[in-house]
Design an enzyme around this catalytic site. Sequence first.
Site, PDB file in Angstrom:
ATOM      1  N   TYR A  33     -23.471  -6.998 -39.608  1.00 19.22           N
ATOM      2  CA  TYR A  33     -24.265  -8.560 -39.204  1.00 19.22           C
ATOM      3  C   TYR A  33     -24.570  -8.801 -37.738  1.00 19.22           C
ATOM      4  O   TYR A  33     -24.239  -7.932 -36.880  1.00 19.22           O
ATOM      5  CB  TYR A  33     -22.998  -9.441 -39.492  1.00 19.22           C
ATOM      6  CG  TYR A  33     -21.902  -9.691 -38.292  1.00 19.22           C
ATOM      7  CD1 TYR A  33     -20.941  -8.929 -38.341  1.00 19.22           C
ATOM      8  CD2 TYR A  33     -21.792 -10.866 -37.470  1.00 19.22           C
ATOM      9  CE1 TYR A  33     -19.920  -8.904 -37.494  1.00 19.22           C
ATOM     10  CE2 TYR A  33     -20.875 -11.030 -36.708  1.00 19.22           C
ATOM     11  CZ  TYR A  33     -19.874  -9.874 -36.607  1.00 19.22           C
ATOM     12  OH  TYR A  33     -19.039 -10.061 -35.457  1.00 19.22           O
ATOM     13  N   ARG A  52     -29.757  -3.374 -32.414  1.00 22.41           N
ATOM     14  CA  ARG A  52     -28.219  -3.555 -32.772  1.00 22.41           C
ATOM     15  C   ARG A  52     -27.836  -3.270 -34.376  1.00 22.41           C
ATOM     16  O   ARG A  52     -27.124  -2.687 -34.902  1.00 22.41           O
ATOM     17  CB  ARG A  52     -27.352  -4.455 -32.080  1.00 22.41           C
ATOM     18  CG  ARG A  52     -25.756  -4.079 -32.081  1.00 22.41           C
ATOM     19  CD  ARG A  52     -25.309  -4.947 -30.927  1.00 22.41           C
ATOM     20  NE  ARG A  52     -25.022  -6.389 -31.275  1.00 22.41           N
ATOM     21  CZ  ARG A  52     -24.644  -7.314 -30.585  1.00 22.41           C
ATOM     22  NH1 ARG A  52     -24.093  -6.981 -29.559  1.00 22.41           N
ATOM     23  NH2 ARG A  52     -24.572  -8.655 -31.178  1.00 22.41           N
ATOM     24  N   ARG A 100     -16.408  -2.239 -58.391  1.00 21.22           N
ATOM     25  CA  ARG A 100     -15.595  -1.817 -57.253  1.00 21.22           C
ATOM     26  C   ARG A 100     -14.963  -0.497 -57.200  1.00 21.22           C
ATOM     27  O   ARG A 100     -14.176  -0.164 -58.090  1.00 21.22           O
ATOM     28  CB  ARG A 100     -14.331  -2.890 -57.311  1.00 21.22           C
ATOM     29  CG  ARG A 100     -13.615  -2.801 -56.054  1.00 21.22           C
ATOM     30  CD  ARG A 100     -12.426  -3.552 -56.040  1.00 21.22           C
ATOM     31  NE  ARG A 100     -11.699  -3.584 -54.600  1.00 21.22           N
ATOM     32  CZ  ARG A 100     -10.954  -2.578 -54.255  1.00 21.22           C
ATOM     33  NH1 ARG A 100     -10.786  -1.535 -55.152  1.00 21.22           N
ATOM     34  NH2 ARG A 100     -10.512  -2.561 -53.080  1.00 21.22           N
ATOM     35  N   HIS A 102     -14.440   2.755 -54.019  1.00 19.31           N
ATOM     36  CA  HIS A 102     -14.688   2.646 -52.681  1.00 19.31           C
ATOM     37  C   HIS A 102     -15.713   3.768 -52.458  1.00 19.31           C
ATOM     38  O   HIS A 102     -16.839   3.214 -51.503  1.00 19.31           O
ATOM     39  CB  HIS A 102     -13.522   3.698 -52.133  1.00 19.31           C
ATOM     40  CG  HIS A 102     -12.380   2.647 -52.070  1.00 19.31           C
ATOM     41  ND1 HIS A 102     -11.889   2.256 -53.043  1.00 19.31           N
ATOM     42  CD2 HIS A 102     -11.712   2.432 -51.077  1.00 19.31           C
ATOM     43  CE1 HIS A 102     -10.596   1.602 -52.840  1.00 19.31           C
ATOM     44  NE2 HIS A 102     -10.703   1.417 -51.402  1.00 19.31           N
ATOM     45  N   LYS A 147     -21.100  -3.559 -35.561  1.00 20.57           N
ATOM     46  CA  LYS A 147     -20.726  -4.810 -35.575  1.00 20.57           C
ATOM     47  C   LYS A 147     -20.793  -5.069 -37.240  1.00 20.57           C
ATOM     48  O   LYS A 147     -21.448  -5.450 -37.879  1.00 20.57           O
ATOM     49  CB  LYS A 147     -21.986  -5.678 -35.097  1.00 20.57           C
ATOM     50  CG  LYS A 147     -21.519  -7.206 -34.710  1.00 20.57           C
ATOM     51  CD  LYS A 147     -22.537  -7.665 -33.932  1.00 20.57           C
ATOM     52  CE  LYS A 147     -22.273  -9.284 -33.671  1.00 20.57           C
ATOM     53  NZ  LYS A 147     -21.062  -9.689 -33.016  1.00 20.57           N
ATOM     54  N   GLU A 179     -12.216  -4.975 -24.806  1.00 23.74           N
ATOM     55  CA  GLU A 179     -13.091  -6.239 -24.755  1.00 23.74           C
ATOM     56  C   GLU A 179     -12.238  -7.678 -25.241  1.00 23.74           C
ATOM     57  O   GLU A 179     -11.164  -7.313 -25.683  1.00 23.74           O
ATOM     58  CB  GLU A 179     -14.517  -6.150 -25.715  1.00 23.74           C
ATOM     59  CG  GLU A 179     -14.145  -5.654 -26.879  1.00 23.74           C
ATOM     60  CD  GLU A 179     -15.423  -5.360 -27.810  1.00 23.74           C
ATOM     61  OE1 GLU A 179     -16.430  -5.779 -27.351  1.00 23.74           O
ATOM     62  OE2 GLU A 179     -15.220  -4.585 -29.000  1.00 23.74           O
ATOM     63  N   LEU A 203     -17.984  -3.257 -28.505  1.00 28.07           N
ATOM     64  CA  LEU A 203     -19.469  -3.787 -29.091  1.00 28.07           C
ATOM     65  C   LEU A 203     -20.089  -3.791 -27.874  1.00 28.07           C
ATOM     66  O   LEU A 203     -20.221  -4.474 -26.737  1.00 28.07           O
ATOM     67  CB  LEU A 203     -19.321  -4.992 -29.729  1.00 28.07           C
ATOM     68  CG  LEU A 203     -20.685  -5.387 -30.279  1.00 28.07           C
ATOM     69  CD1 LEU A 203     -20.756  -4.780 -31.667  1.00 28.07           C
ATOM     70  CD2 LEU A 203     -20.958  -6.984 -30.542  1.00 28.07           C
TER      71      LEU A 203
END
Length: 300
Positions: A33, A52, A100, A102, A147, A179, A203
Amino acid sequence: MPTIACVNGRFLPIGRAVVSIEDRGFQFGDGVYEVVRSYNGRLFRLDAHLDRLEQSARGIRLPIRYSRAYWRRLVTRAYEMSRFPDAKVYLQVTRGPAPREHRFPAVVRPTVVITVRRLDPLPESVRRRGVSAITVPDLRWGRCDVKSLNLLANVLAREEARAAGVFEAILVRDGLVTEGAISNCFAVVGGAVITSPTDPSILPGITRAATLELVRREGLSLEERALTVEEYRRADEVFLTGTTIEIVPVVSLDGAKIGRGGPGPVARMLQERFAALVAAECGGPAAPGGGRASRRSRRT
Ligand SMILES: Cc1ncc(COP(=O)(O)O)c(C=O)c1O
């Protein structure tokens, strides 16, 4: 002014925007995101955010077939539909719906979601006074440069900060500050501005990059290296950077004053320079008399 949602290119009211319960973003946090903000009707550094986003997607081997031109058109259209001069634009891409399991599905149909909401900026008084922070263990995975939607460790750290009545949780791994839970951290020591290097433990913040530009432009000494918690505690100044918070001085860490316990001169100067940078790239605040420049004449 409406809150906008867009799912796979389709615009609809946010209450009617839905994705499948089988979406891998929901099942595994399998997605990436971005959060972009606007000032005065213009998106700030959209291309850096899209760069990014593409890097994050490569980091989890998620193919995004949208061209840069299409991304720009879609995000700009969503933003313009919202008509918020100051907005928070959220972009999310997941590996899409699949039973579902993995391992990656044989056929990946990514889900792309965009929302645009009004941004409530940090009050000017908070920016001027500075904020308090605590340190907490950094429990995140080894690819914090991606991210990703997996924000549970950040969520828990933020909750610790809230419970402690402070603004931010500063994350510590092996004795070194990485961070903040939603920000990049800087210290000022003996006139030098110091921040963690861009490696997988942080990040690479868009605001961090803009701040580094300003530090270099001002001819300040700059070091990209990780500092210990103790070095942060003894620093002359500490400040945080992030898209929605911009540059915020930290005046107390774990209950002890940083420096003299108020915003330092370097953070204050960088706040001013950052405001000037935003004004240069996105236009200044509303003109006296209330009129903003026409948004139609503006391009991101
Ligand atoms: C963990 C983390 N670090 C740093 C940042 C700051 O990045 P940016 O300046 O691009 O908003 C964020 C922003 O959300 C973040 O979540």
